[in-house]
Write a protein that holds these residues in place. Structure first.
Motif, PDB file in Angstrom:
ATOM      1  N   VAL A 185     -10.231  20.595  16.034  1.00  0.00           N
ATOM      2  CA  VAL A 185     -11.369  21.554  16.421  1.00  0.00           C
ATOM      3  C   VAL A 185     -11.088  22.010  18.143  1.00  0.00           C
ATOM      4  O   VAL A 185     -11.031  22.822  18.369  1.00  0.00           O
ATOM      5  CB  VAL A 185     -12.474  20.436  16.700  1.00  0.00           C
ATOM      6  N   GLU A 186     -10.275  20.884  18.772  1.00  0.00           N
ATOM      7  CA  GLU A 186     -10.064  21.366  20.112  1.00  0.00           C
ATOM      8  C   GLU A 186      -9.045  22.575  20.303  1.00  0.00           C
ATOM      9  O   GLU A 186      -9.140  23.325  21.022  1.00  0.00           O
ATOM     10  CB  GLU A 186      -9.331  20.047  20.683  1.00  0.00           C
ATOM     11  N   ALA A 187      -8.112  22.503  19.069  1.00  0.00           N
ATOM     12  CA  ALA A 187      -7.284  23.597  19.093  1.00  0.00           C
ATOM     13  C   ALA A 187      -7.674  24.790  18.706  1.00  0.00           C
ATOM     14  O   ALA A 187      -7.126  25.948  18.442  1.00  0.00           O
ATOM     15  CB  ALA A 187      -5.810  23.123  18.344  1.00  0.00           C
ATOM     16  N   GLY A 188      -9.025  24.624  18.041  1.00  0.00           N
ATOM     17  CA  GLY A 188      -9.772  25.884  17.587  1.00  0.00           C
ATOM     18  C   GLY A 188      -9.322  26.338  15.912  1.00  0.00           C
ATOM     19  O   GLY A 188      -9.725  27.350  15.729  1.00  0.00           O
ATOM     20  N   THR A 189      -8.678  25.519  15.383  1.00  0.00           N
ATOM     21  CA  THR A 189      -8.224  25.714  13.862  1.00  0.00           C
ATOM     22  C   THR A 189      -9.193  25.060  13.063  1.00  0.00           C
ATOM     23  O   THR A 189      -9.030  25.205  11.922  1.00  0.00           O
ATOM     24  CB  THR A 189      -6.878  25.136  13.734  1.00  0.00           C
ATOM     25  N   MET A 190      -9.971  24.315  13.430  1.00  0.00           N
ATOM     26  CA  MET A 190     -11.399  23.769  12.500  1.00  0.00           C
ATOM     27  C   MET A 190     -12.577  24.155  13.407  1.00  0.00           C
ATOM     28  O   MET A 190     -12.759  23.574  14.440  1.00  0.00           O
ATOM     29  CB  MET A 190     -10.814  22.382  12.444  1.00  0.00           C
ATOM     30  N   GLU A 191     -13.652  24.083  12.400  1.00  0.00           N
ATOM     31  CA  GLU A 191     -15.091  23.867  12.649  1.00  0.00           C
ATOM     32  C   GLU A 191     -15.336  22.630  13.408  1.00  0.00           C
ATOM     33  O   GLU A 191     -14.977  21.635  12.540  1.00  0.00           O
ATOM     34  CB  GLU A 191     -15.819  24.694  11.584  1.00  0.00           C
ATOM     35  N   ALA A 192     -16.094  22.548  14.457  1.00  0.00           N
ATOM     36  CA  ALA A 192     -16.542  21.376  14.713  1.00  0.00           C
ATOM     37  C   ALA A 192     -17.541  20.511  13.819  1.00  0.00           C
ATOM     38  O   ALA A 192     -17.642  19.307  13.824  1.00  0.00           O
ATOM     39  CB  ALA A 192     -17.356  21.405  16.138  1.00  0.00           C
ATOM     40  N   SER A 193     -17.993  21.277  12.902  1.00  0.00           N
ATOM     41  CA  SER A 193     -18.942  20.504  11.970  1.00  0.00           C
ATOM     42  C   SER A 193     -18.091  19.709  10.850  1.00  0.00           C
ATOM     43  O   SER A 193     -18.762  19.131  10.276  1.00  0.00           O
ATOM     44  CB  SER A 193     -19.628  21.655  11.044  1.00  0.00           C
ATOM     45  N   VAL A 194     -16.958  19.952  10.868  1.00  0.00           N
ATOM     46  CA  VAL A 194     -16.044  19.242   9.801  1.00  0.00           C
ATOM     47  C   VAL A 194     -15.927  17.627   9.992  1.00  0.00           C
ATOM     48  O   VAL A 194     -16.367  16.867   9.181  1.00  0.00           O
ATOM     49  CB  VAL A 194     -14.760  20.103   9.530  1.00  0.00           C
ATOM     50  N   PRO A 195     -15.293  17.720  11.213  1.00  0.00           N
ATOM     51  CA  PRO A 195     -15.336  16.242  11.606  1.00  0.00           C
ATOM     52  C   PRO A 195     -16.681  15.477  11.723  1.00  0.00           C
ATOM     53  O   PRO A 195     -16.853  14.231  11.433  1.00  0.00           O
ATOM     54  CB  PRO A 195     -14.549  15.954  12.965  1.00  0.00           C
ATOM     55  N   GLU A 196     -17.565  16.346  12.111  1.00  0.00           N
ATOM     56  CA  GLU A 196     -19.064  15.885  12.455  1.00  0.00           C
ATOM     57  C   GLU A 196     -19.589  15.338  10.859  1.00  0.00           C
ATOM     58  O   GLU A 196     -20.449  14.469  10.891  1.00  0.00           O
ATOM     59  CB  GLU A 196     -20.077  16.678  12.741  1.00  0.00           C
ATOM     60  N   ASP A 197     -18.996  15.632   9.884  1.00  0.00           N
ATOM     61  CA  ASP A 197     -19.223  15.341   8.515  1.00  0.00           C
ATOM     62  C   ASP A 197     -18.717  14.218   8.072  1.00  0.00           C
ATOM     63  O   ASP A 197     -18.894  13.612   6.830  1.00  0.00           O
ATOM     64  CB  ASP A 197     -19.316  16.742   7.631  1.00  0.00           C
ATOM     65  N   TYR A 198     -17.675  13.528   8.862  1.00  0.00           N
ATOM     66  CA  TYR A 198     -16.811  12.527   8.197  1.00  0.00           C
ATOM     67  C   TYR A 198     -17.582  11.224   8.405  1.00  0.00           C
ATOM     68  O   TYR A 198     -18.194  11.052   9.430  1.00  0.00           O
ATOM     69  CB  TYR A 198     -15.557  12.342   9.340  1.00  0.00           C
ATOM     70  N   GLY A 199     -17.516  10.612   7.471  1.00  0.00           N
ATOM     71  CA  GLY A 199     -17.989   9.176   7.368  1.00  0.00           C
ATOM     72  C   GLY A 199     -16.840   8.225   6.999  1.00  0.00           C
ATOM     73  O   GLY A 199     -15.809   8.553   6.441  1.00  0.00           O
ATOM     74  N   TRP A 200     -17.043   6.798   7.274  1.00  0.00           N
ATOM     75  CA  TRP A 200     -16.014   6.046   7.081  1.00  0.00           C
ATOM     76  C   TRP A 200     -16.654   4.591   6.364  1.00  0.00           C
ATOM     77  O   TRP A 200     -17.788   4.449   6.878  1.00  0.00           O
ATOM     78  CB  TRP A 200     -15.129   5.804   8.205  1.00  0.00           C
TER      79      TRP A 200
END
Lengths: 452, 320
Positions: free
Chosen positions: A303-318
């Motif tokens: 996300v920081e590098a700009g290659t991924m939408e911030a919404s992707v890790p926000e959707d991560y659950g564990w």
């Protein structure tokens, strides 16, 4: 030829320092390796300038954390010792190969080693690890997760110093779990996950490559089913009894086959490793992934590098690793790194002193937050900074308490290699035939009656 | 029409007095020869003969690197274990397959490249040669990674570029099956070592006497006739040397397999088997036995080339 006599002199010095009975024999047998060792021995001697003993720490490749910890401990030592790091190959199996070959030649330049836990029994049994002093053993196991202590133990004795402890979590997309109606606050089973993934048309990321990752997965399945790859352990390879044909072994095989043939594991299951499944989990097809915690910082970095939408890790659950049977608690994989002190080191006491510094709570917290490698020290999980950066830290800690190590045997390579050969590709396994085939192969290999 | 080669030149001994007696000069030249070649011979013995002898010796023992105290003499039992194991025979077949396919394709491609290099305009010839040689300069491990990344299902471009071909799609997992894995391994090997064979063949092409070509042209021979009856027969020695070198090389294939499949999907070669027993399992005895068998196979290939096809190794030094 002056060179030749010099080799002899140095080899003798290295040999006298070692505690093993058979060092002369071993030295003679490992003659070829001695030449390679020569250079590093030389380097070790050369850097002893100023009277400060230099400890060489052989590290696995990381994001620079171990080198930084080495520098911090060198400062802290106040001139009593200096730690230099030397990086080993990328794969754990290759790290083992290099270290074993050097130690078989009584390499005195190996002071501290970052060891992958499954290989520790082999090092200990061969006499390659200097015995852990009792007081050190007591201090380094205080407040440490059980799995890390178990992974540093061989023959009921602590033979290595627990450093960081890794475990796999079940990573999931919250949107997918919600749509499938899965209650992720409760333990889930593999069957539930596969069913949810089929309904939602997403992937279940598992590691089916013919490599150590496959053994890690299979071991977690069989341990979660209540069994073990090795049912009865022994230091005599021909006496090792395998537990693959037990009910748990068959159940684990069945679960593996069901996942592999469910159509949710992706087209490249037979070459899927930790990295490729993490990549697939990041894609829109990502649904579930059993993987190490690096998945999270990796996504944040993207996300920081700009290659991924911030919404992707926000959707991560564990969550804790999936169960095989709803009623039985899961036994997630255990990994990480523990520190061994070389038996031929000239500074065993200093090396153990250094391992205590390296594994201090502060350094483990630093390593966790900067390199993403979870600590074995439970105190680290209360650190507010750790909790802020790794909101899943409590889950990791719980998982580590449940985690089961891979088979602890000096013949781990044979056992793991045999599993990888028979259980690959995962789509071809059969609960009726595969456990027998694997048992036959591994037994024959351990008896040196078959090639691997 | 028969093949046209130059009449065989009777080989003259460099220096030999009539009647079989050796002259002083011959003796001193022979002595000089030994003096010049002696150091090289000694080094060769040290770096090749010694390890081979050590491997033969080790192969007779049950010997694990981490357990030297329990080393025991077991005679030929390691060889029995290997030769009665299907894995060994399968690896031998896989190695033979890779050798056959890569060497055959490389020979044809290499010859074509050699022709291009030989006939190219002199202005572009140096650039062309350098361009053709680049793959050979690439380290095998690097080339193996490059090919692996190209064919990888996630990072590769092959699947999307060639999806118009039947059987290739987004989901083609090249490293998931035996034949597709072997195909990529062979492609990587061919790409990497064709320049070597073309270089040897270029040297052979340069040796074909121009007078014969001209004579054939005057006689009205077509390009194809000249190729078959003049060029190829005169190059036979160079071709056989190139084949021998490449076959020996191909039979020891390891790097590409190690990087691309790690021996999965039944792609283990004989070298890979030796690696796994010796380095991974640390069974020095068993691994040495595999290495000795590999060595014997290589010796067998070399001998059959030299005896069977009457390869004259001096050709490779341009003495023919």
């Amino acid at each position: 030829m002056p060179d030749v006599s010099w080799v002899g002199d140095d080899g003798g010095r290295a040999g006298r320092a070692g505690p093993l009975r058979s060092r002369r024999v071993r030295r003679a047998l490992a003659g070829a390796a001695a030449a390679g060792v020569l250079a590093s021995t030389l380097a070790g001697c050369g850097s002893d300038d100023g009277g400060v003993p230099t400890l060489t720490w052989y590290t696995n490749p990381d994001s620079g954390g171990q080198a930084e910890i080495a520098a911090r401990c060198t400062d802290e030592a106040g001139g009593r010792y200096r730690i230099e790091t030397s990086v080993l190959p990328r794969e754990a199996s290759e790290q083992r190969e290099q270290l074993i070959r050097r130690l078989a030649a009584n390499d005195a330049s190996i002071d501290i080693m970052s060891l992958d836990p499954p290989f520790i029994p082999e090092f200990a049994e061969a006499g390659f690890l200097a015995p852990v002093p009792e007081d050190v053993a007591e201090r380094v196991t205080e407040d440490v997760v059980d799995s890390a202590i178990e992974g540093s133990t061989w023959d009921d004795e602590l033979v290595a110093v627990p450093f960081w402890a890794n475990t796999q979590l079940l990573w999931y997309r919250e949107s997918v779990a919600e749509a499938a109606g899965l209650d992720m606050t409760q333990p889930v089973t593999w069957d539930q996950i596969v069913q949810a993934a089929q309904e939602q048309d997403v992937r279940v990321g598992v590691q089916g490559i013919r490599a150590e990752a496959l053994t890690v997965w299979f071991n977690a399945l069989i341990e979660s089913a209540g069994g073990s790859i090795i049912a009865e352990n022994s230091t005599d390879p021909s006496q090792i009894q395998l537990g693959l044909t037990s009910d748990a072994g068959r159940r684990a095989t069945e679960v593996m086959r069901d996942i592999a043939t469910s159509g949710t594991a992706g087209p490249a299951l037979s070459t899927a490793n930790e990295d490729s499944t993490a990549t697939a989990f990041e894609s829109p097809e990502g649904g579930f992934n059993v993987n190490y915690p690096f998945v999270y910082p990796r996504a944040l970095a993207a996300v920081e590098a700009g290659t991924m939408e911030a919404s992707v890790p926000e959707d991560y659950g564990w969550a804790i690793y999936p169960r095989v049977d709803a009623e039985t608690e899961a036994a997630p994989p255990y990994g990480g790194i523990n520190l061994g002190v070389g038996a031929f080191s000239q500074n065993v006491d200093l090396a153990y002193e250094a391992t205590e510094c390296i594994t201090s709570t502060e350094n483990q917290a630093y390593y966790f937050t900067t390199n993403g490698n979870p600590a074995s020290d439970t105190a680290v999980y209360d650190d507010p900074e750790v909790l802020e950066q790794f909101p899943m830290a409590p889950t990791i800690r719980d998982s580590l308490e449940l985690a089961a190590p891979r088979p602890q045997t000096p013949y781990y390579s044979e056992v793991s290699g045999g599993i990888q050969r028979v259980y690959h590709p995962p789509s071809s396994v059969d609960p009726q035939e595969t456990p027998e085939a694997a048992t036959d192969l591994i037994t024959a290999v351990l008896r040196k009656e078959q090639l691997l | 029409m028969t093949q046209t080669t130059l009449p065989p030149v009777e080989k003259t001994q460099p220096v030999s007095a009539p009647g079989g007696t050796t002259s002083d000069r011959a003796r001193s030249e022979r002595k000089l020869g030994w003096l010049l070649a002696g150091p090289a011979l000694a080094v060769m013995l040290l770096v090749t003969a010694y390890p081979i002898a050590q491997a033969v010796y080790d192969s007779l023992f049950d010997f694990r690197l981490t357990d030297p105290d329990n080393r025991s003499f077991t005679g030929l039992s390691n060889y029995g274990v290997i030769l009665s194991d299907w894995l060994w025979w399968r690896s031998l077949l896989v190695t033979g397959f890779i050798t056959l396919v890569t060497v055959a394709v490389e020979l044809v491609l290499g010859f074509a490249l050699a022709m291009v290099m030989a006939k190219a305009l002199s202005t572009i010839r140096p650039v062309l040669r350098a361009a053709i040689l680049i793959p050979y300069a690439v380290i095998t491990v690097v080339s193996a990674f490059a090919w692996q990344f190209a064919f990888d299902i996630q990072t590769g471009f092959i699947n999307s570029w060639f999806s118009f071909l039947p059987g290739i799609g987004e989901d083609t997992d090249w490293f998931g099956g035996t034949w597709t894995s072997l195909l990529v391994i062979c492609l990587a090997e061919i790409w990497k070592t064709t320049p070597f064979i073309s270089l040897l063949l270029l040297a052979g092409l340069a040796q074909v006497p121009e007078v014969l070509q001209e004579a054939a042209k005057v006689d009205g021979a077509t390009w194809w006739q000249r190729m078959r009856r003049v060029t190829l027969p005169n190059m036979k020695a160079a071709i056989m040397v190139a084949l021998l070198f490449r076959t020996l090389d191909a039979f020891r294939v390891f790097d590409s397999i190690f990087i691309m499949t790690g021996g999965a999907n039944a792609t283990e070669s004989v070298s890979f088997l030796a690696y796994r027993q010796t380095i991974s399992r640390l069974e020095i005895g068993l691994g040495s036995a595999v290495s000795v068998l590999l060595f014997l196979a290589v010796v067998f290939i070399a001998m059959s080339f030299i005896k069977g096809f009457k390869v004259d190794l001096s050709q490779s030094r341009g003495e023919g």
